[in-house]
Enzyme design. Structure first.
Site, mmCIF file in Angstrom:
data_model
loop_
_atom_site.group_PDB
_atom_site.id
_atom_site.type_symbol
_atom_site.label_atom_id
_atom_site.label_comp_id
_atom_site.label_asym_id
_atom_site.label_seq_id
_atom_site.Cartn_x
_atom_site.Cartn_y
_atom_site.Cartn_z
ATOM 1 N N VAL A 167 -5.919 2.689 -10.199
ATOM 2 C CA VAL A 167 -5.046 2.962 -11.345
ATOM 3 C C VAL A 167 -4.380 1.635 -11.710
ATOM 4 O O VAL A 167 -3.900 0.904 -10.819
ATOM 5 C CB VAL A 167 -3.981 4.016 -11.000
ATOM 6 C CG1 VAL A 167 -3.039 4.239 -12.190
ATOM 7 C CG2 VAL A 167 -4.642 5.338 -10.610
ATOM 8 N N GLY A 198 2.485 5.525 -9.892
ATOM 9 C CA GLY A 198 3.695 6.310 -9.647
ATOM 10 C C GLY A 198 3.848 7.483 -10.604
ATOM 11 O O GLY A 198 4.903 8.111 -10.683
ATOM 12 N N ASN A 222 -4.276 -3.536 2.763
ATOM 13 C CA ASN A 222 -3.749 -2.706 1.683
ATOM 14 C C ASN A 222 -2.877 -1.558 2.193
ATOM 15 O O ASN A 222 -3.251 -0.383 2.092
ATOM 16 C CB ASN A 222 -4.916 -2.183 0.841
ATOM 17 C CG ASN A 222 -4.470 -1.753 -0.535
ATOM 18 O OD1 ASN A 222 -3.278 -1.599 -0.790
ATOM 19 N ND2 ASN A 222 -5.418 -1.539 -1.424
ATOM 20 N N TYR A 260 -2.815 7.320 0.919
ATOM 21 C CA TYR A 260 -3.855 8.226 1.411
ATOM 22 C C TYR A 260 -3.332 9.117 2.535
ATOM 23 O O TYR A 260 -3.651 10.305 2.601
ATOM 24 C CB TYR A 260 -5.083 7.443 1.887
ATOM 25 C CG TYR A 260 -5.819 6.753 0.760
ATOM 26 C CD1 TYR A 260 -6.234 7.465 -0.365
ATOM 27 C CD2 TYR A 260 -6.106 5.394 0.799
ATOM 28 C CE1 TYR A 260 -6.908 6.850 -1.413
ATOM 29 C CE2 TYR A 260 -6.788 4.763 -0.239
ATOM 30 C CZ TYR A 260 -7.174 5.499 -1.338
ATOM 31 O OH TYR A 260 -7.844 4.883 -2.370
#
Lengths: 199, 199
Positions: free
Chosen positions: B121, B127, B158, B165
């Site tokens: 995204v 968010g 990351n 996740y």
């Protein structure tokens, strides 16, 4: 020994399934001492037998799953078979003595690749070049499909297979991986699909 | 903010490719100090910039590869797009602000699964639930196709994605893996296909 490598058909599923089940327990080489209820191999006493059967329990698919998943429209995998002539049938009467199962994968960095999920040759037919021939066929099919990478996994305990793969020009990329492998399954996957994770 | 999640078409490849390229460098968050020739993000001085561009160099595919690989007969991957209405276009005029890329995989132990290769995204749209919605859509598509497992990888650095996740009900299976990841590619794969490994 003569053998042929060919693309598998629906009619091969019974034999592929037989070899999947045997490979999942027989190849742990627990040998001598008990009998696995799945593959009928003898094992080392009760504790080894329990471990042996536990491995077989991990196979969640049935023969009919293989038939649907590999041989209907939009199959989830491809497979190839190694077959020997009548006169070289196994003690149990099998002429389909090895198989490989693979599917195509994709990386947005590197493009097309082929993933070899399984490669198996019945123990009495090993050392005759059949495994090499199956693997070479997958490499051919992968290259023909525009892949320039073949990936697969080898169980940690399986040093014999690891040595074979290294001899075939493959290498172990495990330690160089700079990522974590992540998973979501079962009820967690259903919750994710509902947009309601962790509930 | 309104957005829609839909299956990607051939016409989306330009935007998917743009986001692939940006994600490969921009998301390393090298921030401020130089400008990456690929994504035009500013980075920390020369050494970080070199590292930054090196990552972009690792992307071997072109937009035309995406078009062929994902949108011709027997595609190698599937993809979905997140799109916002006109009034919410990005500063650069983009309305396609996120994507996910996935393919189906198979295990002879566990059957069908879905592998999420990419989830992205654009930073200014994070968010807002778009990433969750893309991932939920993949879970839906996977379950509808008979999969009960979703797998994917997260780059070690990351942490932000890893936390996301984990919040979505996924877990890290890396340390529990009892196998080695193996690879064969390039000239070694060609030699394997010829039946002539290591030559």
């Amino acid at each position: 020994m003569d053998y042929t490598i060919r693309v598998a058909t629906l009619e091969d599923c019974k034999d592929i399934y037989r070899m999947i089940m045997v490979s999942r327990c027989g190849d742990r080489r627990v040998a001598q001492g008990g009998t696995c209820s799945v593959c009928a191999r003898r094992t080392h006493g009760h504790s080894e037998l329990a471990k042996h059967e536990k491995v077989s329990d991990q196979v969640k698919i049935a023969q009919r799953d293989l038939e649907q998943d590999g041989f209907s429209k939009n199959p989830f995998f491809q497979s190839i078979i190694a077959e020997v002539p009548e006169q070289h049938r196994s003690k149990d009467g099998h002429s389909k003595v090895g198989y490989a199962l693979y599917f195509f994968a994709y990386s947005s960095w590197k493009g097309r690749s082929v993933y070899m999920e399984d490669l198996y040759v019945m123990p009495e037919y090993r050392g005759k070049g059949i495994g090499k021939a199956l693997m070479s066929k997958i490499a051919q099919l992968g290259l023909a499909a525009g892949c320039n990478q073949l990936n697969f996994a080898v169980l940690n305990w399986n040093k014999e297979s690891m040595d074979f793969y290294l001899s075939q020009g493959c290498w172990d990329v495990t330690t160089g991986l700079d990522y974590h492998c992540m998973r979501c399954e079962g009820p967690a996957l259903e919750a994710l699909a509902r947009g309601d994770p962790k509930n």
